[in-house]
Design an enzyme around this catalytic site. Structure first.
Site, short mmCIF file in Angstrom:
data_model
loop_
_atom_site.label_atom_id
_atom_site.label_comp_id
_atom_site.label_asym_id
_atom_site.label_seq_id
_atom_site.Cartn_x
_atom_site.Cartn_y
_atom_site.Cartn_z
N ARG A 18 40.64 63.07 41.22
CA ARG A 18 41.88 63.83 41.02
C ARG A 18 41.54 65.27 40.67
O ARG A 18 40.81 65.49 39.72
CB ARG A 18 42.68 63.23 39.87
N ASP A 76 47.71 40.87 40.10
CA ASP A 76 48.20 41.57 38.92
C ASP A 76 49.52 40.91 38.51
O ASP A 76 50.14 40.22 39.32
CB ASP A 76 48.42 43.06 39.23
N ARG A 108 32.97 47.08 28.00
CA ARG A 108 34.12 47.81 27.45
C ARG A 108 34.34 47.38 26.02
O ARG A 108 33.98 46.27 25.64
CB ARG A 108 35.43 47.40 28.15
N ARG A 117 36.31 53.39 48.19
CA ARG A 117 36.88 54.69 47.84
C ARG A 117 36.62 54.94 46.37
O ARG A 117 36.59 54.00 45.58
CB ARG A 117 38.41 54.61 48.01
N ARG A 176 34.28 34.99 38.77
CA ARG A 176 33.49 35.89 37.93
C ARG A 176 34.05 35.77 36.53
O ARG A 176 35.24 35.60 36.34
CB ARG A 176 33.61 37.32 38.42
N GLU A 228 33.65 43.38 25.56
CA GLU A 228 33.68 42.58 26.79
C GLU A 228 32.31 42.60 27.46
O GLU A 228 31.73 43.67 27.64
CB GLU A 228 34.70 43.15 27.78
N TYR A 230 43.27 37.02 43.13
CA TYR A 230 43.48 37.94 42.02
C TYR A 230 44.87 38.56 42.17
O TYR A 230 45.17 39.22 43.15
CB TYR A 230 42.43 39.07 41.93
P1 FAD Z 1 47.75 31.74 34.15
O1 FAD Z 1 48.24 32.75 33.19
O2 FAD Z 1 46.30 31.48 34.20
O3 FAD Z 1 48.53 30.38 33.85
C1 FAD Z 1 48.08 29.12 34.30
C2 FAD Z 1 48.38 28.12 33.22
O4 FAD Z 1 48.14 26.81 33.72
C3 FAD Z 1 47.49 28.27 31.97
O5 FAD Z 1 48.29 28.37 30.82
C4 FAD Z 1 46.66 26.99 31.97
O6 FAD Z 1 46.37 26.52 30.66
C5 FAD Z 1 47.59 26.04 32.69
N1 FAD Z 1 46.89 24.90 33.30
C6 FAD Z 1 45.84 24.94 34.15
N2 FAD Z 1 45.46 23.69 34.49
C7 FAD Z 1 46.30 22.84 33.84
C8 FAD Z 1 46.41 21.42 33.76
N3 FAD Z 1 45.57 20.62 34.42
N4 FAD Z 1 47.38 20.89 32.98
C9 FAD Z 1 48.23 21.68 32.29
N5 FAD Z 1 48.17 23.03 32.33
C10 FAD Z 1 47.22 23.60 33.09
N6 FAD Z 1 47.32 41.95 35.42
C11 FAD Z 1 47.96 43.12 35.24
O7 FAD Z 1 49.02 43.34 35.83
N7 FAD Z 1 47.47 44.06 34.36
C12 FAD Z 1 46.31 43.87 33.67
O8 FAD Z 1 45.90 44.73 32.89
C13 FAD Z 1 45.59 42.65 33.88
N8 FAD Z 1 44.45 42.41 33.21
C14 FAD Z 1 43.74 41.25 33.47
C15 FAD Z 1 42.53 41.04 32.81
C16 FAD Z 1 41.79 39.90 33.07
C17 FAD Z 1 40.50 39.66 32.35
C18 FAD Z 1 42.26 38.96 34.03
C19 FAD Z 1 41.45 37.75 34.38
C20 FAD Z 1 43.48 39.15 34.65
C21 FAD Z 1 44.23 40.30 34.39
N9 FAD Z 1 45.48 40.50 34.98
C22 FAD Z 1 46.15 41.69 34.78
C23 FAD Z 1 46.10 39.47 35.83
C24 FAD Z 1 46.99 38.49 35.04
O9 FAD Z 1 46.22 37.84 34.05
C25 FAD Z 1 47.60 37.43 35.99
O10 FAD Z 1 48.37 38.09 36.96
C26 FAD Z 1 48.49 36.37 35.32
O11 FAD Z 1 47.97 35.92 34.11
C27 FAD Z 1 48.66 35.19 36.25
O12 FAD Z 1 49.57 34.24 35.73
P2 FAD Z 1 49.53 32.73 36.24
O13 FAD Z 1 50.73 32.07 35.69
O14 FAD Z 1 49.31 32.70 37.71
O15 FAD Z 1 48.18 32.12 35.64
#
Ligand code: FAD
Length: 372
Positions: A174, A354, A278, A170, A247, A304, A352
């Site tokens: 708008r 958010d 970007r 899609r 990716r 980026e 993925y």
């Molecule tokens: P993470 O934040 O990745 O936390 C995992 C943690 O585990 C990290 O700190 C890492 O260091 C730690 N870890 C991993 N392995 C180990 C190990 N062996 N020992 C100790 N520690 C470890 N969401 C939105 O709502 N809006 C946005 O605009 C948006 N933009 C984004 C842009 C990008 C480029 C990306 C990739 C994602 C985006 N997101 C966005 C999504 C958002 O980043 C995630 O929803 C969120 O960060 C996920 O949190 P998490 O705790 O699952 O993972």
């Protein structure tokens, strides 16, 4: 000291789990292999600007429960994501709306815009054979050529004619003058940055940074009854079934000695020749002001670039294809057999998410575990 929970990862998932565990009277130790908390939503204050180190993060949700929960830990500003497209110096509003159509064709009314789009869409008859034909069949050639083609080709590293049609299902159009990209009920950026929000979640919880769980698994496991693991699921099992692919994005940050570079938080470069996809200008997430409301004299931008991911690179976006889906399912089976361990978050679930979806997922998990 034996803890009830060892939480691996201090990102949004780990921090909320740790917080809820503590609220429910459990003892918790959080470890993270990075030198800082907050995972991928980490913001670092440089020259008064909160820089989104792992990519721009804009909080948006339609989920009232999630909003109510997260606003306990941060005040959110009124930032609304309204990206701009730069096609060889021509600027267009995103997402495609009446401002875009007026600039593209000089049309003034929604009827005129619809007529123009319909006329251009009719170029494609029959089933679209590739992404190019699919995009033209949805929004016409002009929008495709100027706003979709180059950006998509940079993102995928391939010609749109070689990409399958199903990638774009899609393309929202708008017929209103509305640049609000997410159009969510709640949207904003935590005042003072995301790191502060995570700090509040982790208040009075023991956190050990620079600690890689997988390197000291036996010793750390011995410290707790249960583990919450938010790192990559394939790494947990030492990649024994293979490596899940991602990716990637590469960021190039620059501090500029001027107050305003592009006048907007996000500008997408939609031509093929500009190598970056970007540019983010971080100060505009907080309206160009420091925490005391003063105008910031400098600015920080991040270019980026889409880049091929290789094992060892920072994992960003999971690849949603059959091969990786099947591999994840196989790891998931192994994970389900680990009785002591909860796998969660974007890496633990190879998904993925958010931010609002991560919050909803971890709160649901906490409800199951602690009976909130
Ligand atoms: P993470 O934040 O990745 O936390 C995992 C943690 O585990 C990290 O700190 C890492 O260091 C730690 N870890 C991993 N392995 C180990 C190990 N062996 N020992 C100790 N520690 C470890 N969401 C939105 O709502 N809006 C946005 O605009 C948006 N933009 C984004 C842009 C990008 C480029 C990306 C990739 C994602 C985006 N997101 C966005 C999504 C958002 O980043 C995630 O929803 C969120 O960060 C996920 O949190 P998490 O705790 O699952 O993972």
């Amino acid at each position: 000291m034996k803890y009830d929970y060892l939480v691996v990862g201090s990102g949004l998932y780990g921090a909320i789990f740790a917080h809820e565990a503590k609220v429910h009277g459990k003892t918790v130790l959080v470890v993270d292999k990075r030198p800082n908390i907050a995972g991928n939503i980490y913001t670092e204050n440089i020259e008064g600007i909160n820089v989104h180190k792992y990519g721009a993060h804009i909080f948006h949700t339609n989920d009232k429960k999630v909003w109510k929960y997260i606003t306990q830990f941060a005040e959110f500003n009124r930032f609304t994501n309204s990206p701009v497209a730069n096609y060889k110096g021509e600027l267009y509003s995103l997402p495609f709306n009446m401002y875009t159509f007026n600039k593209m064709w000089g049309v003034v009314t929604p009827e005129e815009a619809v007529a123009k789009i319909e006329e251009q869409r009719s170029e494609i008859t029959g089933e679209p054979k590739n992404l190019e034909e699919q995009a033209i069949s949805l929004v016409g050639r002009d929008i495709y050529e100027k706003l979709i083609k180059g950006y998509t080709e940079k993102q995928w590293g391939r010609d749109c004619k070689e990409l399958p049609a199903f990638i774009i299902k899609r393309l929202p159009v708008r017929l209103t003058f509305d640049n609000n990209y997410f159009n969510a009920l709640y949207q904003g950026i935590p005042v003072g940055g995301y790191t502060k929000m995570i700090e509040r979640l982790l208040e009075d919880i023991e956190v050990r940074l620079d600690t890689d769980y997988l390197e000291q698994k036996a010793e750390l496991d011995a410290l707790a009854d249960k583990v919450v693991y938010t790192g990559p699921i394939d790494a947990y099992f030492d990649y024994k079934l293979g490596t899940l692919e991602y990716r990637s994005v590469r960021f190039e940050n620059e501090l500029l000695d001027k107050p305003n570079f592009q006048g907007n938080a996000a500008v997408n470069y939609t031509d093929r020749e500009t190598p970056w996809t970007r540019i983010i200008e971080h100060k505009w997430f907080e309206f160009g002001k420091d925490e005391n409301g003063n105008d910031l004299p400098k600015t920080i931008i991040s270019r980026e670039y889409s880049s091929e991911w290789k094992p060892g690179d920072e994992p960003y976006y999971p690849v949603n294809d059959e091969k990786n889906g099947a591999l994840y399912a196989a790891y998931r089976k192994l994970a389900d057999a680990e009785e002591k361990v909860i796998f969660g978050g974007r890496l633990g679930e190879y998904k993925y998410y958010d931010m609002d979806q991560v919050i909803a997922a971890v709160l649901e998990k906490c409800e199951n575990v602690f009976g909130l």
